[in-house]
Scaffold this motif. Sequence first.
Motif, mmCIF file in Angstrom:
data_model
loop_
_atom_site.group_PDB
_atom_site.id
_atom_site.type_symbol
_atom_site.label_atom_id
_atom_site.label_comp_id
_atom_site.label_asym_id
_atom_site.label_seq_id
_atom_site.Cartn_x
_atom_site.Cartn_y
_atom_site.Cartn_z
ATOM 1 N N GLU A 275 32.569 -28.081 -11.846
ATOM 2 C CA GLU A 275 33.083 -28.898 -12.439
ATOM 3 C C GLU A 275 32.590 -29.231 -13.766
ATOM 4 O OE1 GLU A 275 33.089 -31.583 -8.591
ATOM 5 O OE2 GLU A 275 30.466 -32.494 -10.154
ATOM 6 N N PHE A 291 37.021 -33.811 -15.287
ATOM 7 C CA PHE A 291 37.176 -34.091 -13.582
ATOM 8 C C PHE A 291 39.208 -34.819 -13.959
ATOM 9 C CE2 PHE A 291 33.026 -36.210 -13.435
ATOM 10 C CZ PHE A 291 32.741 -34.964 -13.236
ATOM 11 N N TRP A 293 41.546 -33.895 -12.446
ATOM 12 C CA TRP A 293 42.302 -33.587 -11.135
ATOM 13 C C TRP A 293 43.228 -33.537 -10.308
ATOM 14 C CZ3 TRP A 293 38.353 -38.325 -10.720
ATOM 15 C CH2 TRP A 293 36.936 -37.857 -10.821
#
Length: 423
Positions: A275, A291, A293
């Motif tokens: 990440e 992030f 997602w």
Amino acid sequence: MSKMDSSRQSRRSFLAAGAGVAASVLAKPAAAGAGNPANQPPNVPEWTKSLGEGVAVRPYGKPSKFEKDVIRRDVEWLTASRESSVSFTPLHELEGIITPNGLCFERHHGGIAEIDPADHRLMIHGLVDRPLILTLDELKRYPRVNRIHFMECAANSGMEWRGAQLNGCQFTHGMIHCVQYTGVSLRTLLEEAGVKTNGKWLLVEGADAAAMDRSLPIEKALDDCIIAYKMNGEALYPEQGYPMRLVVPGWQGNLWVKWLRRIKVGDQPWHTREETSKYTDLMPNGKARRFTWAMDAKSVITCPSPQAPIRHGKGFTIVSGLAWSGAGKVKRVDVSLDGGRNWWPARLDGPVLDKALTRFYYEFDWNGEPLLLQSRVQDETGYVQPSKAELRKIRGVNSIYHNNGIQTWHVQANGEVENVEVA
């Protein structure tokens, strides 16, 4: 005459023509090369003249040998080794929305872990009141849920950021599948463990050789995540995380940790390799978004496509495709035959579910002229799938992940199809 009327007229013409074709087939032998004439009407085929195999000869059913080419495929030059690589779902060969277990794409970072469930444990610890260590049998004692969801790798269509690259729907969009998962709500397990008030993040970790790990915000974990142990009614396949995996509906596949062994509750994200240096989006200014997602709304025409050209010639033609959104349900899909100049509504068929694949069709009378086929989805939030030009205007061309731009297939007069881009 409207497009819909034209489509109905085309279907009527097709059915009428079909009756004539059937009559002509009975009147003369099949053309050379079209199978074995000895097995075709009016002859009795060889498989009708003798008994076939009995029950239990095939204790686990497999597709017909005549479907041997319907398989996952990889691109060997794409990665340094197959232990950390991907194979692609043959979308052009499938219909409906459910992906057969044996055709679900693979993405591994350390090869397939072959785990004896008798030795596997799921640990939940960290900022919890009651740490848990669960066997598979113990996990199955919790209340069960069944959910149908798509799972898409963030790198799906990643090779297409700088232009048309791979000539096949399987390779441009095949890092996706959609199955029914059976398992336990992650919320149920976290409530059993008792998350402390400062528990805001989870570290989810797999038992594979890569020890794949990702940070997951507690809000998503408590919302709709599942610890799954079955897919499409049977145990997870080893390449899909047997004996258990995390399901994170609507979010990138890298978070769906396979061979799940550990969940640690913490008060901040872990900023793991997957990440930070990976699964972040490099922007034109040199900074990277992290992030990111959710998988935005996306669609693709699966047939016709480069691996599924038009073989029947002019006349009634069916365009088939898939649409999905990580934000919820698909609301509508439009299809263009001329590279986006004009759009026509497609027909959604079958179930339209939250964060699941949706099948669409568009029927028309093809006159044999070249086509530039596109599809464009709108989800229930109002978000509309962008063109690749619109996407690059914001994101640039340095990214790998989250390419949901509109795909263009060039159908040539002979029915062959190639991957192209239009201005």
